[in-house]
Write a protein that holds these residues in place. Structure first.
Motif: not given
Length: 253
Positions: A130-136, A139-140, A156-158, A210-211
């Motif tokens: 879930h965290d990976i999905d949120a980060l991706n 970023l997208a 940026d904040f999120r 960020h990436q």
């Protein structure tokens, strides 16, 4: 305590979009200080607050998150948000309205460096799918906004909030929520101009950083994640210090 919504003619006038959340927070605090909202009173619902304040649901949710992090309100799932009894021990406070000089922004950025570098390392150890999905996802979204030449401050904040959430530690999340998006340096100062580069080039570099942070977290490399976050925030601090030194030297001439 339910406060009747304002009519369109009486909706508060807003100055800048980046200050909307703080204005909502200040409005609730003012009602508490005036005794219009007391300990135990229920705040209006999200929809009612949207009508009262004339802002989006996103702004209301961020405002509630800040009030929660500050210990002013508590949310009971399925019931609503309620004003808490004042905690006389809660003396820590950062007035974001006071972040008007480079010195002010640097001080908070220094605090963020230590906290967020640690958070990135912990996130690399504890992140879930879930965290990976949120980060991706964020970023997208940042990339899409950048390509469309639209405002990227919220994304940026999120991203930084998503890193905090990936730690699985609610205190990191509450700390970031308390600070809110106005601690992103470019909401207070034109950081791109400090480095003599275009805003687009500056934001592309931020996105690349960020990436790099996200990749280290996703690959579960805590040391790399921590160092990547440290570099990211250190670059902002370096630019601000260089500008500050230039300003101080000019005043001595």
């Amino acid at each position: 305590m339910i406060i009747p919504p304002n009519t369109p003619s009486t909706l508060p006038r807003r100055r800048r979009s980046r200050s909307l959340t703080q204005e909502v927070v200040d409005g609730v605090l003012a009602q508490i200080q005036a005794g219009e909202l007391k300990a135990g009173d229920r705040l209006p619902t999200e929809s009612e607050l949207m009508n009262l304040q004339g802002v989006s649901r996103t702004v209301i949710r961020e405002a509630i998150s800040r009030l929660q992090a500050a210990g002013v309100v508590e949310t009971r799932h399925g019931i609503g948000s309620f004003v808490r009894e004042p905690d006389l021990r809660a003396n820590f406070h950062i007035d974001l309205n006071d972040l008007v000089t480079i010195h002010d922004v640097l001080d908070v950025l220094q605090l963020r460096q230590s906290m967020e570098s640690a958070a990135a390392g912990i996130a690399a150890l504890k992140r879930t799918q879930h965290d990976i999905d949120a980060l991706n996802t964020v970023l997208a979204e940042f990339q899409q906004l950048l390509e469309s030449s639209k405002e990227t401050v919220d994304a940026d904040f999120r991203f930084h909030l998503a890193v905090a959430q990936a730690t699985g530690n609610r205190y990191f999340v509450e700390f970031m929520s308390y600070l809110g998006q106005m601690v992103i340096p470019r909401t207070r100062i034109n950081t791109a101009s400090l480095g003599k580069e275009t805003q687009t080039r500056y934001l592309r570099r931020v996105h690349d950083e960020h990436q790099e942070i996200a990749k280290a977290i996703i690959d579960q490399k805590p040391l790399l994640a921590s160092k990547a976050m440290e570099r990211h925030l250190s670059k902002s601090a370096k630019r601000l210090r260089t500008s500050l030194e230039t300003q101080e030297a000019a005043t001595q001439d």
